[in-house]
Motif scaffolding. Structure first.
Motif, PDB file in Angstrom:
ATOM      1  N   ALA A   1     -21.850 -17.834 -14.903  1.00  0.00           N
ATOM      2  CA  ALA A   1     -21.779 -17.961 -13.450  1.00  0.00           C
ATOM      3  C   ALA A   1     -20.442 -17.391 -13.006  1.00  0.00           C
ATOM      4  CB  ALA A   1     -21.907 -19.426 -13.031  1.00  0.00           C
ATOM      5  N   LEU A   2     -20.493 -16.534 -11.998  1.00  0.00           N
ATOM      6  CA  LEU A   2     -19.305 -15.849 -11.502  1.00  0.00           C
ATOM      7  C   LEU A   2     -18.844 -16.513 -10.206  1.00  0.00           C
ATOM      8  CD1 LEU A   2     -20.763 -12.261 -11.984  1.00  0.00           C
ATOM      9  CD2 LEU A   2     -19.416 -13.611 -13.623  1.00  0.00           C
ATOM     10  N   VAL A   3     -17.616 -17.010 -10.200  1.00  0.00           N
ATOM     11  CA  VAL A   3     -17.059 -17.659  -9.023  1.00  0.00           C
ATOM     12  C   VAL A   3     -15.993 -16.723  -8.443  1.00  0.00           C
ATOM     13  CG1 VAL A   3     -15.835 -19.680  -8.137  1.00  0.00           C
ATOM     14  CG2 VAL A   3     -17.493 -19.948 -10.008  1.00  0.00           C
TER      15      VAL A   3
ATOM     16  N   VAL B   1     -17.910 -19.012 -15.634  1.00  0.00           N
ATOM     17  CA  VAL B   1     -18.311 -20.306 -16.187  1.00  0.00           C
ATOM     18  C   VAL B   1     -19.521 -20.106 -17.095  1.00  0.00           C
ATOM     19  CG1 VAL B   1     -19.060 -22.651 -15.640  1.00  0.00           C
ATOM     20  CG2 VAL B   1     -17.474 -21.465 -14.105  1.00  0.00           C
ATOM     21  N   ASP B   2     -19.413 -20.601 -18.315  1.00  0.00           N
ATOM     22  CA  ASP B   2     -20.537 -20.638 -19.256  1.00  0.00           C
ATOM     23  C   ASP B   2     -21.164 -22.027 -19.192  1.00  0.00           C
ATOM     24  OD1 ASP B   2     -20.126 -18.060 -20.150  1.00  0.00           O
ATOM     25  OD2 ASP B   2     -19.250 -18.637 -22.070  1.00  0.00           O
ATOM     26  N   PRO B   3     -22.425 -22.174 -19.607  1.00  0.00           N
ATOM     27  CA  PRO B   3     -23.053 -23.504 -19.565  1.00  0.00           C
ATOM     28  C   PRO B   3     -22.245 -24.583 -20.287  1.00  0.00           C
ATOM     29  CG  PRO B   3     -24.713 -21.832 -19.985  1.00  0.00           C
ATOM     30  CD  PRO B   3     -23.378 -21.142 -20.035  1.00  0.00           C
ATOM     31  N   ALA B   4     -21.624 -24.251 -21.401  1.00  0.00           N
ATOM     32  CA  ALA B   4     -20.857 -25.249 -22.158  1.00  0.00           C
ATOM     33  C   ALA B   4     -19.673 -25.784 -21.368  1.00  0.00           C
ATOM     34  CB  ALA B   4     -20.380 -24.645 -23.475  1.00  0.00           C
ATOM     35  N   ASP B   5     -19.174 -24.995 -20.414  1.00  0.00           N
ATOM     36  CA  ASP B   5     -18.042 -25.443 -19.600  1.00  0.00           C
ATOM     37  C   ASP B   5     -18.395 -26.635 -18.712  1.00  0.00           C
ATOM     38  OD1 ASP B   5     -16.438 -23.345 -20.602  1.00  0.00           O
ATOM     39  OD2 ASP B   5     -17.092 -21.997 -18.995  1.00  0.00           O
ATOM     40  N   LEU B   6     -19.680 -26.855 -18.484  1.00  0.00           N
ATOM     41  CA  LEU B   6     -20.124 -27.956 -17.615  1.00  0.00           C
ATOM     42  C   LEU B   6     -20.252 -29.281 -18.353  1.00  0.00           C
ATOM     43  CD1 LEU B   6     -22.984 -26.215 -15.587  1.00  0.00           C
ATOM     44  CD2 LEU B   6     -20.530 -26.250 -15.109  1.00  0.00           C
TER      45      LEU B   6
ATOM     46  N   LEU C   1     -15.471 -29.241  -8.687  1.00  0.00           N
ATOM     47  CA  LEU C   1     -15.521 -27.842  -8.263  1.00  0.00           C
ATOM     48  C   LEU C   1     -15.658 -26.927  -9.474  1.00  0.00           C
ATOM     49  CD1 LEU C   1     -12.765 -27.748  -5.513  1.00  0.00           C
ATOM     50  CD2 LEU C   1     -15.231 -27.489  -5.184  1.00  0.00           C
ATOM     51  N   ALA C   2     -16.610 -26.009  -9.399  1.00  0.00           N
ATOM     52  CA  ALA C   2     -16.839 -25.066 -10.495  1.00  0.00           C
ATOM     53  C   ALA C   2     -15.646 -24.144 -10.699  1.00  0.00           C
ATOM     54  CB  ALA C   2     -18.102 -24.258 -10.230  1.00  0.00           C
ATOM     55  N   ALA C   3     -14.887 -23.886  -9.643  1.00  0.00           N
ATOM     56  CA  ALA C   3     -13.732 -22.986  -9.729  1.00  0.00           C
ATOM     57  C   ALA C   3     -12.659 -23.502 -10.682  1.00  0.00           C
ATOM     58  CB  ALA C   3     -13.142 -22.743  -8.342  1.00  0.00           C
ATOM     59  N   THR C   4     -12.696 -24.808 -10.997  1.00  0.00           N
ATOM     60  CA  THR C   4     -11.708 -25.383 -11.907  1.00  0.00           C
ATOM     61  C   THR C   4     -12.151 -25.287 -13.362  1.00  0.00           C
ATOM     62  OG1 THR C   4     -12.631 -27.622 -11.775  1.00  0.00           O
ATOM     63  CG2 THR C   4     -10.964 -27.009 -10.121  1.00  0.00           C
ATOM     64  N   LEU C   5     -13.354 -24.775 -13.580  1.00  0.00           N
ATOM     65  CA  LEU C   5     -13.911 -24.671 -14.936  1.00  0.00           C
ATOM     66  C   LEU C   5     -13.899 -23.221 -15.392  1.00  0.00           C
ATOM     67  CD1 LEU C   5     -17.037 -26.919 -14.361  1.00  0.00           C
ATOM     68  CD2 LEU C   5     -14.791 -27.608 -15.180  1.00  0.00           C
ATOM     69  N   GLY C   6     -14.307 -23.011 -16.621  1.00  0.00           N
ATOM     70  CA  GLY C   6     -14.428 -21.658 -17.139  1.00  0.00           C
ATOM     71  C   GLY C   6     -13.086 -20.993 -17.337  1.00  0.00           C
TER      72      GLY C   6
ATOM     73  N   LEU D   1     -24.156 -25.225 -10.338  1.00  0.00           N
ATOM     74  CA  LEU D   1     -24.217 -24.365 -11.520  1.00  0.00           C
ATOM     75  C   LEU D   1     -25.174 -24.926 -12.561  1.00  0.00           C
ATOM     76  CD1 LEU D   1     -20.617 -23.023 -12.070  1.00  0.00           C
ATOM     77  CD2 LEU D   1     -22.477 -22.144 -10.650  1.00  0.00           C
ATOM     78  N   ALA D   2     -25.263 -26.241 -12.676  1.00  0.00           N
ATOM     79  CA  ALA D   2     -26.216 -26.834 -13.620  1.00  0.00           C
ATOM     80  C   ALA D   2     -27.635 -26.399 -13.270  1.00  0.00           C
ATOM     81  CB  ALA D   2     -26.094 -28.353 -13.611  1.00  0.00           C
ATOM     82  N   ALA D   3     -27.961 -26.383 -11.987  1.00  0.00           N
ATOM     83  CA  ALA D   3     -29.284 -25.916 -11.551  1.00  0.00           C
ATOM     84  C   ALA D   3     -29.453 -24.425 -11.840  1.00  0.00           C
ATOM     85  CB  ALA D   3     -29.476 -26.196 -10.064  1.00  0.00           C
ATOM     86  N   PHE D   4     -28.412 -23.636 -11.628  1.00  0.00           N
ATOM     87  CA  PHE D   4     -28.441 -22.198 -11.890  1.00  0.00           C
ATOM     88  C   PHE D   4     -28.711 -21.918 -13.369  1.00  0.00           C
ATOM     89  CE2 PHE D   4     -25.730 -18.289 -12.649  1.00  0.00           C
ATOM     90  CZ  PHE D   4     -26.555 -17.388 -11.997  1.00  0.00           C
ATOM     91  N   PHE D   5     -28.096 -22.695 -14.248  1.00  0.00           N
ATOM     92  CA  PHE D   5     -28.242 -22.488 -15.691  1.00  0.00           C
ATOM     93  C   PHE D   5     -29.584 -22.968 -16.242  1.00  0.00           C
ATOM     94  CE2 PHE D   5     -23.427 -22.410 -15.875  1.00  0.00           C
ATOM     95  CZ  PHE D   5     -23.367 -21.055 -16.153  1.00  0.00           C
TER      96      PHE D   5
END
Length: 157
Positions: free
Chosen positions: A56-58, A69-74, A82-87, A44-48
């Protein structure tokens, strides 16, 4: 007590006429980029890195939206998480049946530029993207044109 904020009438507040008498489903992207539940923070960091990307939609294997997930969530998260645990889904999703003009007004006044569009069971239907100017919504054709433009810049002639 804070007074209720109500959207003004379309005639009085400059709501673009092409948004009137339409639903969120009429204004959404129908083919947004999605990520699976095994996506990592590094992905997701690369995507943003694209400045047009704000969410980002998981989704799970059935297409149900797991998180937005918004960039600030990272921030401060290990690349291997796992990105699914964020946002979250709260305040980042919207039903497809809502009025588009009222939604436009709400997005402009809240500063939110991206909302995931879901059905009653939480399945992802699309993404509502307020343009940078705030005057309307991105189209699938706009997004595809930007993808082709980026690809041509990255591909040597």
């Amino acid at each position: 007590m804070t007074p209720e904020v109500r959207p003004p009438s379309p005639c009085a507040d400059g709501v673009p006429s092409d948004l009137l008498r339409r639903t969120v489903a009429d204004g959404m992207l129908v083919a947004p980029t999605v990520f699976g539940e095994d996506t990592r923070v590094a992905d997701l960091a690369a995507f943003f890195e694209d400045d047009h990307v704000h969410a980002a939609l998981v989704v799970d294997g059935s297409g149900r939206l797991v998180t937005v997930v918004d960039p600030a969530d990272l921030m401060g998260r290990p690349a291997t998480d796992l990105a699914a645990t964020l946002g979250r889904l709260t305040d980042r999703t919207i039903p497809s049946t809502l009025d588009l003009a009222t939604t436009w007004w709400s997005m402009r006044h809240s500063g939110r530029r991206r909302l995931a569009v879901v059905d009653a069971e939480g399945h992802l239907l699309g993404l509502l993207c307020l343009t940078r100017s705030g005057r309307g919504f991105c189209s699938d054709a706009d997004v595809e044109a930007r993808r082709r433009e980026r690809a041509s810049v990255l591909t040597p002639a």
